[in-house]
Write a protein that holds these residues in place. Structure first.
Motif, PDB file in Angstrom:
ATOM      1  N   SER A 255       0.892  -0.901   0.019  1.00 57.66           N
ATOM      2  CA  SER A 255      -0.193  -0.015   0.107  1.00 57.66           C
ATOM      3  C   SER A 255       0.829   0.983  -0.287  1.00 57.66           C
ATOM      4  O   SER A 255       1.636   0.855   0.438  1.00 57.66           O
ATOM      5  N   GLY A 256       0.099   2.090  -0.699  1.00 58.77           N
ATOM      6  CA  GLY A 256       1.016   3.117  -0.551  1.00 58.77           C
ATOM      7  C   GLY A 256       0.253   4.475  -1.401  1.00 58.77           C
ATOM      8  O   GLY A 256      -0.412   4.471  -2.039  1.00 58.77           O
ATOM      9  N   GLY A 257       1.148   5.711  -1.328  1.00 53.20           N
ATOM     10  CA  GLY A 257       0.591   6.936  -1.922  1.00 53.20           C
ATOM     11  C   GLY A 257       1.185   7.887  -2.009  1.00 53.20           C
ATOM     12  O   GLY A 257       2.189   8.773  -1.598  1.00 53.20           O
ATOM     13  N   ILE A 258       0.624   9.271  -2.418  1.00 50.68           N
ATOM     14  CA  ILE A 258       1.236  10.671  -2.178  1.00 50.68           C
ATOM     15  C   ILE A 258       0.320  11.013  -2.201  1.00 50.68           C
ATOM     16  O   ILE A 258      -1.418  11.301  -2.597  1.00 50.68           O
ATOM     17  N   ARG A 259       0.456  12.892  -2.271  1.00 46.73           N
ATOM     18  CA  ARG A 259      -0.328  13.863  -1.396  1.00 46.73           C
ATOM     19  C   ARG A 259       0.514  15.140  -1.684  1.00 46.73           C
ATOM     20  O   ARG A 259       1.361  15.481  -1.799  1.00 46.73           O
ATOM     21  N   LEU A 260      -0.525  16.284  -1.750  1.00 45.61           N
ATOM     22  CA  LEU A 260       0.038  17.701  -2.153  1.00 45.61           C
ATOM     23  C   LEU A 260      -0.836  18.366  -1.079  1.00 45.61           C
ATOM     24  O   LEU A 260      -1.890  18.963  -1.303  1.00 45.61           O
ATOM     25  N   ASP A 261       0.283  19.209  -0.385  1.00 42.83           N
ATOM     26  CA  ASP A 261      -1.142  20.125   1.058  1.00 42.83           C
ATOM     27  C   ASP A 261       0.418  21.597   0.015  1.00 42.83           C
ATOM     28  O   ASP A 261       0.611  22.059   0.340  1.00 42.83           O
ATOM     29  N   ARG A 262      -1.491  22.416   0.524  1.00 46.42           N
ATOM     30  CA  ARG A 262      -1.163  23.931   0.548  1.00 46.42           C
ATOM     31  C   ARG A 262      -2.017  24.744   1.992  1.00 46.42           C
ATOM     32  O   ARG A 262      -2.599  24.024   2.362  1.00 46.42           O
ATOM     33  N   ARG A 263      -1.252  25.702   2.305  1.00 50.68           N
ATOM     34  CA  ARG A 263      -1.591  26.131   3.738  1.00 50.68           C
ATOM     35  C   ARG A 263      -1.372  27.799   3.571  1.00 50.68           C
ATOM     36  O   ARG A 263      -0.325  27.867   3.859  1.00 50.68           O
ATOM     37  N   HIS A 264      -2.472  28.402   3.611  1.00 48.57           N
ATOM     38  CA  HIS A 264      -2.006  29.770   3.815  1.00 48.57           C
ATOM     39  C   HIS A 264      -2.742  30.161   5.204  1.00 48.57           C
ATOM     40  O   HIS A 264      -3.695  30.196   5.897  1.00 48.57           O
ATOM     41  N   ILE A 265      -1.651  31.620   6.381  1.00 46.56           N
ATOM     42  CA  ILE A 265      -2.423  31.889   7.159  1.00 46.56           C
ATOM     43  C   ILE A 265      -1.702  33.212   6.827  1.00 46.56           C
ATOM     44  O   ILE A 265      -0.662  33.413   6.360  1.00 46.56           O
ATOM     45  N   SER A 266      -2.594  34.261   7.490  1.00 44.82           N
ATOM     46  CA  SER A 266      -2.956  35.269   7.338  1.00 44.82           C
ATOM     47  C   SER A 266      -2.968  36.575   8.427  1.00 44.82           C
ATOM     48  O   SER A 266      -3.768  36.165   9.182  1.00 44.82           O
ATOM     49  N   TRP A 267      -2.423  37.089   8.342  1.00 48.00           N
ATOM     50  CA  TRP A 267      -2.678  38.702   9.374  1.00 48.00           C
ATOM     51  C   TRP A 267      -2.477  39.925   9.831  1.00 48.00           C
ATOM     52  O   TRP A 267      -1.881  39.905   8.243  1.00 48.00           O
TER      53      TRP A 267
END
Length: 821
Positions: free
Chosen positions: A483-495
């Motif tokens: 078993s296995g896989g791949i992932r792509l993430d994006r996180r946006h933080i602002s203030w």
């Protein structure tokens, strides 16, 4: 003549049709295990190659079967397959079956960290399962404490008995993702003194993934996942069932009560639970009663689920309310009795009044306390499309946290933050292709944090948007499961720019706009995206049904949390001024796991070893000046600045559980957990040597052993009574982060515990209650856990008794009763 032929043909056709239809027979029944109805059991008619599954009440049905002799197979992961021959003759045939659950937990089904329900033996990632039965037999003041006692490799940083933050293999805080029923828990979990907002009495099962699970969950699963699964009713239709739990603990006088009810009507399942707990300060033989550790907690939860042919849908809500005192460890220098803060301006931490004895055992919450409220509302649904299905989860959470630290104005919160979160999770389990089970998914969250009427502002008001997409697949090749896989993430933080000033009437700080005459820019505006690529690949080789080898390699990802990049102020509950770093990069780790598991006739053996290399590891370090003296920004509070470097952690967990087949009443369970955390900051190592060699918050070597004797049958009113003895052996921790006195050496210790329990039955054979009696730390050992934050609550360089800081809880006797309704 032609009409006459047509009439004869029609009569013959109808007669044949009626004869055929008369031979169509229904086969129905119920599947149970130990008398309990079982859902999702596969039933297959071999000769006809027809199959169905049991519904939520264990019922199944085949329609229009031709008469004849058949062999029916009942099977499911975690159960011994059962074949039954039957001769079908009548119009409606009934066949009820009770199947046997396999003893080995290798065949247990898990749902955490996988794309769909999977046998534990097929997952190459280390996963541990903790049942409610095991949790009930231990002394716990919160759910994380129960998991620590039951799962090797899991530890907790504590701040008194009601705050336990989970660590997995030496990594914690935002690196351990906690889930409630699959929904990620969001409740200001970045803080030292923030616990997990979950009702321990409402959890029927916990699943722990030990290793990077970013592939499925994204950021914050760098170290692993703890999924807390609430009770789901599964019994006969039209019945109302439940339980009442009462628990008393002698050390801090904790009184806990919980009532749960469940009802099933046709396709609907309903559940409800209400819980209350209260405790005064805890006791140990060195400090006596530890002022500032009392708490009062309330929980409420309710859910409704409907099961149909198209799938299911469950809607639930929870409410958590906790009043918890804030300890600071101040005390008289000679008597070592605890003192209390009574002034704001002019307070001298070494010259405060002593706390009266009667207040130390009072259940009243003192003015300096936290008030934590957590609201959760979510829906999880599954829609079936033949050989595929779509799973959807959406949830809204609100965390309200107030920390009251002003004795002269007790109603004024020092910290007052409201965190709103909307979580979403969409997974599509594709039809199997060439034996490959695969899943496409997308999940993430919207989040906003706002400060209210407060005087201290450790973090800014921020907005966060998180999204990630992944692909996961698994396939079996004979004895090998991959078993296995791949992932792509994006996180946006602002203030935006965040200004503070001084309230002219009180002299306390307050939030102001930029036009205020005394405005000070505490948090300059910030706007940044973080990206992460993660994945995993692993295999399980089944040498035999009872012996297997697992190997997995995974890359995890974690974006910096709000305190690590944005903090610049006092957190009153932690008594720490945090200083963040806006330039921090995301953490990435590459972890290798190898495991060997054997389920033998008389024992279960498992060995898991791991190696974890982390890029951009973020950790806390005390801030000192050029002379090496601690920097004090707010008097009476420590100052910590976050650092970032490379790191490596490696270690192992070993379990040896003996249960002789000829002595079914005996079990002897043993576990060992070992982890080393190395700081790879070369500049620090060259300058400071061993003082900077190790990472903070690394648990020492720990061994747990338990011997348990359980009667195998009912003896009078006692149903399978048991008695057990266990010991916890913790080694010295001389591998600690000593730079700037961030941590110090911790002496090893041994704790001995004992317990007994039994079901109580009436004359009719019905269980009327379950009783559990447990004593922890029988010999009232004075000790300090290396992960106990109270160990560092000390304001004197020397003390009359030679002891420094606050010690852990002493002897604790627990009485628990569970009464079925």
């Amino acid at each position: 003549m032609n009409n006459y032929k047509r009439l004869i043909f029609t009569v013959i056709f109808l007669a044949i049709s009626n004869l055929v239809l008369a031979q169509q027979i229904s086969l129905k029944g119920k599947v149970t295990s130990g008398g309990v109805s079982k859902e999702n059991i596969n039933i297959k008619v071999l000769r006809l190659n027809k199959s169905v599954k049991t519904n939520s009440t264990g019922d199944y049905a085949f329609e229009q079967l031709p008469a004849g002799d058949y062999e029916i197979v009942f099977s499911a992961v975690g159960y011994l397959a059962k074949k039954q021959k039957i001769s079908i003759k009548d119009t409606v045939q009934n066949l009820d079956i009770d199947i046997e659950q396999l003893a080995s937990n290798l065949n247990d089904v898990v749902i955490t960290g996988v794309n769909r329900a999977t046998a534990l033996r097929k997952s190459p990632v280390p996963i541990a399962v903790l049942t409610k039965k095991t949790m009930d037999q231990n002394v716990n003041t919160n759910l994380i404490e129960a998991i620590v006692k039951g799962v090797p490799g899991v530890s907790a940083v504590t701040t008194g008995p009601n705050v336990s933050k989970p660590f997995i293999r030496g990594l914690g805080y935002n690196r351990v993702l906690t889930l409630y029923d699959g929904l990620r828990q969001e409740g200001q979990q970045w803080g030292d003194e923030h616990g997990i907002e979950v009702d321990e009495y409402g959890i029927s099962r916990a699943e722990v993934v030990k290793g990077p699970a970013s592939l499925t969950y994204g950021s914050d699963a760098l170290a692993g996942v703890i999924n807390m699964i609430p009770y789901s009713p599964n019994f006969e239709n039209g019945r109302l069932k439940g339980d009442f739990t009462s628990n008393y603990q002698s050390n801090n006088g904790m009184i806990g009560s919980s009532i749960g009810l469940a009802y099933i009507k046709n396709d609907w399942k309903y559940s409800f639970r209400a819980t209350g707990k209260t405790a005064h300060n805890y006791y140990n033989p060195v400090d006596a009663y530890v002022f500032g550790t009392a708490f009062r907690e309330y929980n409420f939860s309710a859910s409704a689920r409907v099961d149909k042919k198209w799938g299911y849908s469950k809607t639930a809500l929870t409410y958590y309310d906790n009043l918890m005192e804030i300890p600071d460890g101040s005390r008289d220098s000679l008597s070592r009795r605890f003192t209390r803060q009574v002034l704001d301006a002019g307070d001298d931490i070494k010259n405060r009044p002593i706390v009266p004895e009667n207040e130390l055992t009072s259940y009243s919450i003192n003015p300096l306390h936290q008030h934590i409220q957590h609201y959760r509302f979510y829906n999880t649904s599954q829609f079936k499309f033949g050989s595929s299905d779509l799973n959807f989860l959406i949830g809204a959470q609100q965390s309200v946290r107030r920390e009251f630290n002003h004795p002269t104005v007790p109603e004024q919160a020092g910290l007052y933050v409201v965190l709103n979160t909307l979580n979403y999770d969409l997974k599509y389990n594709l039809p199997d292709f060439a034996g490959i089970e695969s899943t496409l998914g997308i999940n993430g969250m919207f989040q906003g944090n706002r400060s209210k009427s407060a005087t201290d502002f450790p973090i800014p008001d921020y907005n966060l948007f998180d999204v990630g997409a992944f692909y996961f697949a698994k396939k079996s090749f004979g004895k090998v499961d991959i078993s296995g896989g791949i992932r792509l993430d994006r996180r946006h933080i602002s203030w935006k720019n965040f200004y503070v000033g001084t309230d002219a009437q009180t002299g306390f700080g307050k939030q102001v706009d930029s036009n205020s005459p005394d405005a000070e820019l505490q948090f300059p505006a910030f706007n940044k995206n973080y990206y992460g690529l993660s994945g995993s690949l692993g295999l399980t080789y089944n040498l035999s049904e009872k012996l297997l080898v697992k190997a997995n390699i995974a890359r995890g990802y974690r974006a910096p949390n709000i305190t690590e990049i944005g903090s610049n102020g006092l957190d009153p509950g932690a008594h720490i001024v945090y200083l963040g770093n806006r330039s921090f990069k995301p953490e990435f780790n590459l972890q290798q796991d190898i495991g060997i598991i054997a389920y033998l006739k008389d024992a279960e053996l498992s060995l898991e070893v791991f190696n974890n290399n982390i890029q951009n590891y973020i950790y806390q370090s005390r801030l000192t000046d050029a002379n090496g003296d601690p920097v004090v920004i707010v008097p009476g509070n420590l100052t910590y600045q976050y650092q970032q470097s490379k790191a490596r952690l490696y270690g192992a967990e070993l379990s040896v559980n003996v249960h002789p087949a000829q002595l079914k009443w005996l079990s002897f369970n043993n576990s060992l957990a070992y982890v080393v955390g190395l700081n790879k900051n070369q500049a620090l190592l060259q300058q400071h040597g061993r003082a900077a060699k190790y990472l903070p918050f690394i648990p020492p070597l720990q061994v747990r052993s338990e011997i348990k004797l359980t009667a195998q049958k009912t003896n009078g009113i006692f149903d399978k009574p048991y008695i057990k003895f266990d010991g916890v052996f913790v080694a010295n921790q001389n591998r600690f982060y000593a730079l700037d006195d961030t941590e110090s050496f911790t002496a090893g210790y041994a704790l001995f515990n004992a317990g007994l329990g039994s079901g109580i039955k009436s004359k009719s054979g019905k269980t009327v209650m379950d009783i559990f009696i447990q004593c922890d730390n029988i010999f009232n050992k004075a000790y300090q856990s290396h992960l106990n934050r109270l160990k560092y609550f000390e304001y004197y360089t020397a003390s009359p008794n030679g002891r420094s800081g606050i010690y852990n809880m002493g002897r604790n006797l627990s009485f628990k009763v569970i009464v079925p309704i």
